[in-house]
Scaffold this active site. Structure first.
Site, PDB file in Angstrom:
ATOM      1  N   ASP A  99       0.854  -1.175   0.000  1.00 29.81           N
ATOM      2  CA  ASP A  99       0.000   0.000   0.000  1.00 29.81           C
ATOM      3  C   ASP A  99       0.897   1.234   0.000  1.00 29.81           C
ATOM      4  O   ASP A  99       1.870   1.291   0.747  1.00 29.81           O
ATOM      5  CB  ASP A  99      -0.861   0.001   1.272  1.00 29.81           C
ATOM      6  CG  ASP A  99      -2.326   0.215   0.971  1.00 29.81           C
ATOM      7  OD1 ASP A  99      -2.656   1.291   0.461  1.00 29.81           O
ATOM      8  OD2 ASP A  99      -3.121  -0.700   1.242  1.00 29.81           O
ATOM      9  N   ASP A 201      -3.227   4.557  -2.170  1.00 27.42           N
ATOM     10  CA  ASP A 201      -4.274   4.912  -1.223  1.00 27.42           C
ATOM     11  C   ASP A 201      -4.778   6.353  -1.360  1.00 27.42           C
ATOM     12  O   ASP A 201      -3.973   7.286  -1.465  1.00 27.42           O
ATOM     13  CB  ASP A 201      -3.699   4.724   0.189  1.00 27.42           C
ATOM     14  CG  ASP A 201      -4.711   4.995   1.285  1.00 27.42           C
ATOM     15  OD1 ASP A 201      -5.637   4.187   1.418  1.00 27.42           O
ATOM     16  OD2 ASP A 201      -4.572   6.012   1.990  1.00 27.42           O
ATOM     17  N   GLU A 258      -6.647   3.822  -5.825  1.00 29.86           N
ATOM     18  CA  GLU A 258      -7.937   3.980  -5.150  1.00 29.86           C
ATOM     19  C   GLU A 258      -8.469   5.341  -5.594  1.00 29.86           C
ATOM     20  O   GLU A 258      -8.210   6.356  -4.961  1.00 29.86           O
ATOM     21  CB  GLU A 258      -7.787   3.932  -3.630  1.00 29.86           C
ATOM     22  CG  GLU A 258      -9.147   3.925  -2.941  1.00 29.86           C
ATOM     23  CD  GLU A 258      -9.114   4.264  -1.459  1.00 29.86           C
ATOM     24  OE1 GLU A 258     -10.059   3.897  -0.761  1.00 29.86           O
ATOM     25  OE2 GLU A 258      -8.159   4.903  -0.982  1.00 29.86           O
ATOM     26  N   HIS A 331     -10.997  -4.095   2.507  1.00 28.04           N
ATOM     27  CA  HIS A 331     -10.947  -3.840   3.947  1.00 28.04           C
ATOM     28  C   HIS A 331     -11.778  -2.631   4.374  1.00 28.04           C
ATOM     29  O   HIS A 331     -11.866  -2.342   5.563  1.00 28.04           O
ATOM     30  CB  HIS A 331      -9.496  -3.636   4.365  1.00 28.04           C
ATOM     31  CG  HIS A 331      -8.914  -2.388   3.764  1.00 28.04           C
ATOM     32  ND1 HIS A 331      -8.725  -2.234   2.405  1.00 28.04           N
ATOM     33  CD2 HIS A 331      -8.540  -1.220   4.321  1.00 28.04           C
ATOM     34  CE1 HIS A 331      -8.257  -1.036   2.172  1.00 28.04           C
ATOM     35  NE2 HIS A 331      -8.119  -0.393   3.306  1.00 28.04           N
ATOM     36  N   ASP A 332     -12.331  -1.900   3.402  1.00 27.27           N
ATOM     37  CA  ASP A 332     -13.153  -0.723   3.733  1.00 27.27           C
ATOM     38  C   ASP A 332     -14.632  -0.998   3.520  1.00 27.27           C
ATOM     39  O   ASP A 332     -15.462  -0.103   3.717  1.00 27.27           O
ATOM     40  CB  ASP A 332     -12.784   0.465   2.825  1.00 27.27           C
ATOM     41  CG  ASP A 332     -11.401   1.004   3.125  1.00 27.27           C
ATOM     42  OD1 ASP A 332     -10.955   0.899   4.277  1.00 27.27           O
ATOM     43  OD2 ASP A 332     -10.770   1.524   2.184  1.00 27.27           O
TER      44      ASP A 332
HETATM   45  C1  GLC Z   1      -8.165   4.484   2.115  1.00 26.53           C
HETATM   46  C2  GLC Z   1      -7.995   3.187   2.856  1.00 26.53           C
HETATM   47  C3  GLC Z   1      -8.707   3.284   4.169  1.00 26.53           C
HETATM   48  C4  GLC Z   1      -8.089   4.405   4.946  1.00 26.53           C
HETATM   49  C5  GLC Z   1      -8.041   5.702   4.148  1.00 26.53           C
HETATM   50  C6  GLC Z   1      -7.092   6.673   4.767  1.00 26.53           C
HETATM   51  O1  GLC Z   1      -9.486   4.737   1.794  1.00 26.53           O
HETATM   52  O2  GLC Z   1      -8.424   2.117   2.072  1.00 26.53           O
HETATM   53  O3  GLC Z   1      -8.662   2.088   4.882  1.00 26.53           O
HETATM   54  O4  GLC Z   1      -8.812   4.606   6.126  1.00 26.53           O
HETATM   55  O5  GLC Z   1      -7.613   5.522   2.836  1.00 26.53           O
HETATM   56  O6  GLC Z   1      -5.777   6.272   4.549  1.00 26.53           O
END
Ligand code: GLC
Ligand code: CA
Length: 558
Positions: A99, A201, A258, A331-332
């Protein structure tokens, strides 16, 4: 025509290390755990592993708050473990992707500590620090996890720093070339080590519009959604292009972004020929039914025609522009089977259907740990069982809106990020075999029914079905059609039927799913040569009509 890339044919898998496998009994999954399960993953057909963050971190947001980019958090292991993981993966012809969390770091990062000591010095400029007079904050943006994006800079009464996520995640200032240089140096350091690439991310947040811009308040708290900021920020492309050229390009690295954006040109800019990343996730199903007012107003389950519409629309928008990454969960997000299948209808047959319609889409399939077992959401009975900061905030939002504690829990439960973060269910022994100690987050009580030990050797299991899907993608006879074949919807207007062709150069496949409990008929477009996969014991056909059972899915070679 797409230019072929080394990763197109692959199958990717996301590991959330904290909940994957614990080898030293401290209740926290670790790198040793990942290494010891590489053969399990290889056997499933996985080639690329994305590790959620394992860098040093106070874990305020479970590792997405990094205090040292160059070291492994001792709870997850050591750099030797990481080197071993890279080497062991390589032996098995697998790649590791980490990540990349560079919109923000942790407030315990060296840079931030130095910024607190000297806000006007070089490290102060790594962040967004503002002097505040009469307590009036520079803007009224609401952070993703609730409350204003501004927090008092430790040691200073009149200075505040900006954090679009948790207050322990100060935003890095990408306008500062010195910061960008540090980021690129770090990326190259990891790529030099043999990392195959990164999942990137929260990247849309790196570009801010004028940080003094206020927007109309949209809740009682007087704040406005952070979406306003995302919408108004212009010029992220320069940063991303520079990052790519300075880092990824030199290594032929794989990157998956993302990317949440309403930009109409996003696909082309991000994953087109000269795009910033290799791939990006398709979140269109994920955001379907979400309400800006909060989870308590969002739609807990998305299924049938809605799922189909999201998937097909995205595939159409994409055309030949690039290669998207397909997911049903991460995971979100809640567990895909609980989110995309109607309540009361979640069983092995429907789980397999969802797996097939998702994994056969054009793009790179990502499996999230436990998805291959059909792991489900948790029936949380108390808010105390939840650790995730985002769920706790949404619970408060629901209470503030006037819901009772019971209603608030019921309304946020289907969306909690902890649904997907419970320990991996390895077997039916205590704590699902995840740890010999006390797991950091309770296991889902259904581990006795759903676990890897039961499923791995059983030919009718959800796991075995996933394995069949990955094998089909790798089968030389079908690979070209599965990976590159054009996706053409079939009978798109037929209710709760999700059917599409994958038209390769030599072969054409038809994926046909009855996305509902009731049986339904489907007229075949032509005769077929072979049934490649079928999640039901039989396939009923009369003439050119297939009689599909509830949640039946078939993959046919035409
Ligand atoms: C992304 C991650 C998430 C995190 C956020 C802040 O959305 O997937 O888990 O809380 O970024 O880093
Ligand atoms: Ca451990």
């Amino acid at each position: 025509m797409l230019t072929k890339k080394w990763w197109h044919e692959k199958v990717a898998y996301q590991i959330y290390p904290k909940s994957f496998y614990d080898t030293n009994g401290d209740g926290i999954g670790d790198l040793g755990g990942v290494i010891s399960k590489l053969d399990y993953l290889k056997d499933l057909g996985v080639d690329i592993i994305w590790l959620s963050p394992i860098y040093c971190s106070p874990l305020a947001d479970q590792g997405y708050d990094i205090s040292d980019y160059y070291n492994i958090d001792p709870r997850f292991g050591t750099m030797e473990d990481m080197d071993k993981l890279l080497a062991e993966a390589k032996k098995r012809d697998m790649s590791i992707v980490m990540d990349l969390v560079v919109n923000h770091c942790s407030d315990e990062h060296e840079w931030f500590k130095k910024a607190c000591e000297d806000p006007d010095g070089p490290y102060g400029k790594f962040f967004y620090i503002e002097t505040v007079k009469d307590g009036k904050l520079p803007n009224n943006w609401r952070s993703y996890f609730g409350g204003p994006v501004w927090e008092k800079l430790p040691g200073h009464e009149d200075k505040y720093y900006l954090h679009v996520f948790h207050k322990k995640q100060p935003d890095l200032n990408w306008e500062n070339p010195a910061l960008r240089k540090e980021v690129y140096k770090m990326i190259n350091w990891w790529l030099d080590k043999g990392l195959a690439g990164f999942r990137i991310d929260a990247i849309m947040n790196i570009k801010k519009p004028d940080i003094h811009a206020c927007y109309p308040a949209d809740r009682e708290d007087g704040l406005c959604s952070i979406q306003n900021m995302l919408h108004d920020a212009k010029g992220i492309d320069e940063f991303l292009h520079e990052m790519r050229v300075e880092t990824f390009d030199k290594y032929n690295a794989f990157t998956v972004g993302e990317v949440f954006t309403d930009r109409p040109d996003a696909l082309k800019a991000f994953i087109g020929d000269d795009g910033h990343f290799s791939s990006m996730f398709d979140f269109s199903e994920t955001v379907c039914g979400k309400n800006d007012d909060g989870w308590y107003k969002s739609q807990p389950v998305v299924c049938g025609d809605e799922y189909k519409k999201c998937a097909f629309d995205e595939q159409r928008r994409l055309g030949d522009i690039g290669f998207i990454s397909n997911i049903i969960e991460n995971h979100d997000e809640p567990r895909g089977v609980s989110h995309y299948i109607a309540e009361g209808e979640v069983n092995d047959t429907s789980k397999k259907m969802l797996a097939a319609v998702n994994m056969m889409l054009r793009g790179l399939p990502f499996i999230y740990q436990g998805q291959e077992l059909g792991m489900t959401n948790v029936d949380f009975t108390s808010i105390d069982q939840i650790d995730d900061c985002s769920t706790l905030d949404e619970y408060q939002v629901a209470l503030d809106a006037g819901l009772s504690p019971e209603e608030a829990l019921r309304s946020v439960k289907p969306f909690s990020r902890d649904n997907a973060r419970t320990p991996f269910q390895w077997d039916d022994s205590a704590n699902a075999g995840f740890t010999t100690g006390t797991p950091w987050l309770s296991v889902n009580p259904n581990y006795k029914e759903i676990n890897a030990a039961d499923q791995v050797g059983r030919s009718d299991s959800v796991y075995a079905w996933y394995k069949q899907l990955t094998s089909l993608r790798k089968n030389p006879d079908y690979q070209e059609a599965v990976v590159y074949g054009e996706l053409i919807p079939y009978l798109e207007e037929q209710k709760n039927l999700m059917a599409y062709f994958r038209k390769g150069q030599e072969k054409t496949l038809l994926v046909a799913a009855n996305y509902q409990k009731q049986p339904q008929d489907m007229v075949l477009p032509s005769s077929y040569k072979k049934v490649l996969m079928n999640n039901c014991p039989a396939l009923n056909q009369k003439g050119d009509v297939l009689h599909l059972d509830g949640y039946q899915v078939v993959i046919l070679e035409l």
